[in-house]
Motif scaffolding. Structure first.
Motif, mmCIF file in Angstrom:
data_model
loop_
_atom_site.group_PDB
_atom_site.id
_atom_site.type_symbol
_atom_site.label_atom_id
_atom_site.label_comp_id
_atom_site.label_asym_id
_atom_site.label_seq_id
_atom_site.Cartn_x
_atom_site.Cartn_y
_atom_site.Cartn_z
ATOM 1 N N ALA A 134 7.284 12.292 11.860
ATOM 2 C CA ALA A 134 7.422 12.567 10.423
ATOM 3 C C ALA A 134 7.420 14.068 10.157
ATOM 4 O O ALA A 134 6.628 14.809 10.738
ATOM 5 C CB ALA A 134 6.284 11.896 9.659
ATOM 6 N N ASN A 135 8.320 14.515 9.271
ATOM 7 C CA ASN A 135 8.367 15.936 8.922
ATOM 8 C C ASN A 135 7.846 16.213 7.508
ATOM 9 O O ASN A 135 7.844 17.354 7.058
ATOM 10 C CB ASN A 135 9.785 16.477 9.067
ATOM 11 N N PHE A 136 7.464 15.161 6.792
ATOM 12 C CA PHE A 136 6.841 15.246 5.477
ATOM 13 C C PHE A 136 7.794 15.728 4.379
ATOM 14 O O PHE A 136 7.368 15.942 3.244
ATOM 15 C CB PHE A 136 5.591 16.142 5.508
ATOM 16 N N GLU A 137 9.073 15.875 4.698
ATOM 17 C CA GLU A 137 10.032 16.304 3.682
ATOM 18 C C GLU A 137 10.359 15.188 2.702
ATOM 19 O O GLU A 137 10.843 15.451 1.599
ATOM 20 C CB GLU A 137 11.304 16.815 4.353
ATOM 21 N N ASP A 138 10.098 13.941 3.096
ATOM 22 C CA ASP A 138 10.431 12.810 2.240
ATOM 23 C C ASP A 138 9.207 12.219 1.535
ATOM 24 O O ASP A 138 9.253 11.099 1.018
ATOM 25 C CB ASP A 138 11.133 11.724 3.053
ATOM 26 N N VAL A 139 8.094 12.959 1.490
ATOM 27 C CA VAL A 139 6.896 12.459 0.807
ATOM 28 C C VAL A 139 7.206 12.222 -0.669
ATOM 29 O O VAL A 139 7.778 13.090 -1.349
ATOM 30 C CB VAL A 139 5.733 13.465 0.925
ATOM 31 N N SER A 140 6.851 11.055 -1.173
ATOM 32 C CA SER A 140 7.082 10.730 -2.589
ATOM 33 C C SER A 140 5.987 9.795 -3.077
ATOM 34 O O SER A 140 5.169 9.295 -2.288
ATOM 35 C CB SER A 140 8.450 10.061 -2.760
ATOM 36 N N THR A 141 6.005 9.529 -4.355
ATOM 37 C CA THR A 141 4.995 8.623 -4.925
ATOM 38 C C THR A 141 5.206 7.193 -4.455
ATOM 39 O O THR A 141 4.303 6.365 -4.562
ATOM 40 C CB THR A 141 5.047 8.665 -6.467
ATOM 41 N N ASN A 142 6.373 6.890 -3.921
ATOM 42 C CA ASN A 142 6.674 5.528 -3.483
ATOM 43 C C ASN A 142 6.197 5.241 -2.060
ATOM 44 O O ASN A 142 5.922 4.083 -1.721
ATOM 45 C CB ASN A 142 8.185 5.255 -3.568
ATOM 46 N N ASN A 143 6.134 6.267 -1.221
ATOM 47 C CA ASN A 143 5.754 6.025 0.179
ATOM 48 C C ASN A 143 4.415 6.659 0.545
ATOM 49 O O ASN A 143 4.097 6.810 1.717
ATOM 50 C CB ASN A 143 6.850 6.512 1.128
ATOM 51 N N LEU A 144 3.628 7.001 -0.483
ATOM 52 C CA LEU A 144 2.353 7.685 -0.271
ATOM 53 C C LEU A 144 1.204 6.942 -0.922
ATOM 54 O O LEU A 144 1.337 6.432 -2.042
ATOM 55 C CB LEU A 144 2.431 9.106 -0.864
ATOM 56 N N VAL A 145 0.065 6.874 -0.235
ATOM 57 C CA VAL A 145 -1.179 6.361 -0.813
ATOM 58 C C VAL A 145 -2.189 7.507 -0.825
ATOM 59 O O VAL A 145 -2.198 8.348 0.075
ATOM 60 C CB VAL A 145 -1.717 5.150 -0.023
ATOM 61 N N ILE A 146 -3.030 7.532 -1.848
ATOM 62 C CA ILE A 146 -3.989 8.622 -2.020
ATOM 63 C C ILE A 146 -5.411 8.134 -1.771
ATOM 64 O O ILE A 146 -5.836 7.124 -2.338
ATOM 65 C CB ILE A 146 -3.903 9.224 -3.443
ATOM 66 N N ASN A 147 -6.115 8.849 -0.913
ATOM 67 C CA ASN A 147 -7.543 8.618 -0.707
ATOM 68 C C ASN A 147 -8.263 9.183 -1.929
ATOM 69 O O ASN A 147 -8.305 10.396 -2.138
ATOM 70 C CB ASN A 147 -8.000 9.319 0.573
ATOM 71 N N GLU A 153 -0.225 5.497 -5.634
ATOM 72 C CA GLU A 153 -1.385 4.608 -5.676
ATOM 73 C C GLU A 153 -2.631 5.332 -5.156
ATOM 74 O O GLU A 153 -2.608 5.976 -4.109
ATOM 75 C CB GLU A 153 -1.145 3.353 -4.832
ATOM 76 N N VAL A 154 -3.714 5.202 -5.907
ATOM 77 C CA VAL A 154 -4.993 5.794 -5.524
ATOM 78 C C VAL A 154 -5.964 4.667 -5.209
ATOM 79 O O VAL A 154 -6.185 3.778 -6.037
ATOM 80 C CB VAL A 154 -5.570 6.671 -6.662
ATOM 81 N N VAL A 155 -6.535 4.685 -4.020
ATOM 82 C CA VAL A 155 -7.487 3.642 -3.626
ATOM 83 C C VAL A 155 -8.714 4.281 -2.984
ATOM 84 O O VAL A 155 -8.736 5.488 -2.713
ATOM 85 C CB VAL A 155 -6.844 2.625 -2.654
ATOM 86 N N LYS A 156 -9.703 3.462 -2.726
ATOM 87 C CA LYS A 156 -10.930 3.958 -2.110
ATOM 88 C C LYS A 156 -10.644 4.460 -0.686
ATOM 89 O O LYS A 156 -9.695 4.007 -0.046
ATOM 90 C CB LYS A 156 -11.988 2.864 -2.090
ATOM 91 N N PRO A 157 -11.496 5.381 -0.201
ATOM 92 C CA PRO A 157 -11.221 6.053 1.080
ATOM 93 C C PRO A 157 -10.823 5.163 2.241
ATOM 94 O O PRO A 157 -9.741 5.340 2.816
ATOM 95 C CB PRO A 157 -12.539 6.786 1.349
ATOM 96 N N THR A 158 -11.655 4.215 2.599
ATOM 97 C CA THR A 158 -11.355 3.387 3.762
ATOM 98 C C THR A 158 -10.119 2.525 3.531
ATOM 99 O O THR A 158 -9.294 2.337 4.435
ATOM 100 C CB THR A 158 -12.556 2.493 4.122
ATOM 101 N N ALA A 159 -9.960 2.030 2.303
ATOM 102 C CA ALA A 159 -8.806 1.194 1.978
ATOM 103 C C ALA A 159 -7.514 1.978 2.119
ATOM 104 O O ALA A 159 -6.486 1.445 2.580
ATOM 105 C CB ALA A 159 -8.946 0.636 0.565
ATOM 106 N N ALA A 160 -7.533 3.253 1.745
ATOM 107 C CA ALA A 160 -6.331 4.085 1.861
ATOM 108 C C ALA A 160 -5.931 4.241 3.317
ATOM 109 O O ALA A 160 -4.747 4.124 3.679
ATOM 110 C CB ALA A 160 -6.595 5.451 1.227
ATOM 111 N N TYR A 161 -6.899 4.473 4.152
ATOM 112 C CA TYR A 161 -6.659 4.628 5.589
ATOM 113 C C TYR A 161 -6.088 3.339 6.184
ATOM 114 O O TYR A 161 -5.155 3.366 6.997
ATOM 115 C CB TYR A 161 -7.979 5.035 6.244
ATOM 116 N N VAL A 162 -6.631 2.221 5.772
ATOM 117 C CA VAL A 162 -6.166 0.924 6.281
ATOM 118 C C VAL A 162 -4.717 0.670 5.869
ATOM 119 O O VAL A 162 -3.900 0.175 6.656
ATOM 120 C CB VAL A 162 -7.084 -0.213 5.785
#
Length: 311
Positions: A142-155, A175-184
């Motif tokens: 991944a080069n992170f150039e395509d990061v968007s609100t659709n393919n990203l989850v927030i811890n 989407e914003v979720v709790k820490p462990t849930a975001a990682y999962v």
């Protein structure tokens, strides 16, 4: 006139004198012993410093309270001062303070409110370690150039302003979720990217999962500060000595998976998120009104005002 001699009972006199002497000893010895014990106690008594540890954000690994206690135990060996560390939530700390229970020192995350009126000393706070935000992906190409609100989850964090980081990075609305849930969600493939922190790096390492990383330079509020809150002159001096001791051991914060300003502590990919100069940051304790202004700017997506508040 005839002279009369009063018969003297020498044995009775001796017995009386011995009785008085014994009575004097019985009374005097305990008093002297008590005084001696008091003197010794005063000479040997150690000052106790109470330190509250408030986790305002996730660390990398381990317990900051345990880390501080270990340093406190080492400090006590040469200082004649014992440090006792208690771990509290921010709400519990504010409640205790409102009821008149005030410690000698508080270690807390940047942006903590409700303690500002209790801080004492010439310098209001000392930053002894910090974390950092980053984008993570389990796609090693991944080069992170395509990061968007659709393919990203927030811890969403545990008290830090992850939503401010998202807004300033242009991914507000993901989407914003709790820490462990975001990682999962990341490792299960639900999202390609995670806006996380150093804690997520160590989560991935623990699972043995390969990952790619990009540091976030737009914002940081993951700072652990410590302030003196006692009013006693002698305790304040000792509290300052403990802070100096804590800062002298900043190289050891790698035990917590955290970083220290001005130091290069890592030779792995953690090196990517240390030593960064951020565009905006929040490092100080604040009051509740200021915290509400920041939250209002985030809710309204008012980037200009948010930057003004954070600079």
């Amino acid at each position: 006139m005839p002279k009369f001699k009063i018969p003297i009972n020498k044995t009775k006199i001796i017995r009386t004198l011995l009785f008085v002497l014994c009575l004097a000893i019985i009374i005097t010895v305990p008093i002297m012993a008590t005084v001696q014990r008091t003197d010794n106690a005063d000479a040997d008594e150690m000052t106790v410093l109470t330190l509250w540890q408030i986790d305002g954000f996730e660390g990398g690994k381990g317990s900051r309270a345990a880390y501080l206690q270990n340093l406190g135990d080492e400090f006590s060996k040469n200082s004649g001062c014992y440090v006792t560390v208690n771990s509290l939530s921010a709400d519990a700390a504010r409640l205790n303070l409102s009821k008149g229970t005030v410690p000698d020192l508080i270690s807390y995350g940047a942006g903590m409110f409700g303690i500002e009126g209790y801080i004492r000393g010439e310098k209001l706070y000392y930053t002894w370690c910090n974390g950092g935000y980053c984008f993570l992906s389990v796609d090693t190409s991944a080069n992170f150039e395509d990061v968007s609100t659709n393919n990203l989850v927030i811890n969403g964090g545990t008290g830090n302003l992850a939503d401010a980081a998202a807004l300033l990075c242009g991914v507000n609305g993901a989407e914003v979720v709790k820490p462990t849930a975001a990682y999962v969600k990341l490792i299960n493939g639900e999202y390609k990217y995670l806006l996380g922190t150093q804690r997520d790096i160590f989560r991935l390492r623990t699972r043995g999962i390969a990952y790619s990383i990009k540091p976030i330079t737009e914002f940081n509020d993951l700072y652990q500060n410590i302030s003196i809150t006692c009013t006693d002159t002698r305790k304040s001096a000792l509290a300052k000595q403990f802070i100096e001791y804590l800062l002298e051991h900043q190289d050891d914060v790698t035990k917590l998976g955290l970083m220290a300003a001005g130091k290069n502590l890592y030779d792995d990919d953690m090196r990517l998120i240390e030593g960064i100069t951020y565009e905006c940051r929040l490092i100080t304790p604040i009051n509740e009104g200021f915290k509400n202004e920041i939250n209002k700017a985030i809710i309204n997506c008012d980037i200009k005002n948010l930057k003004n508040l954070l600079n």
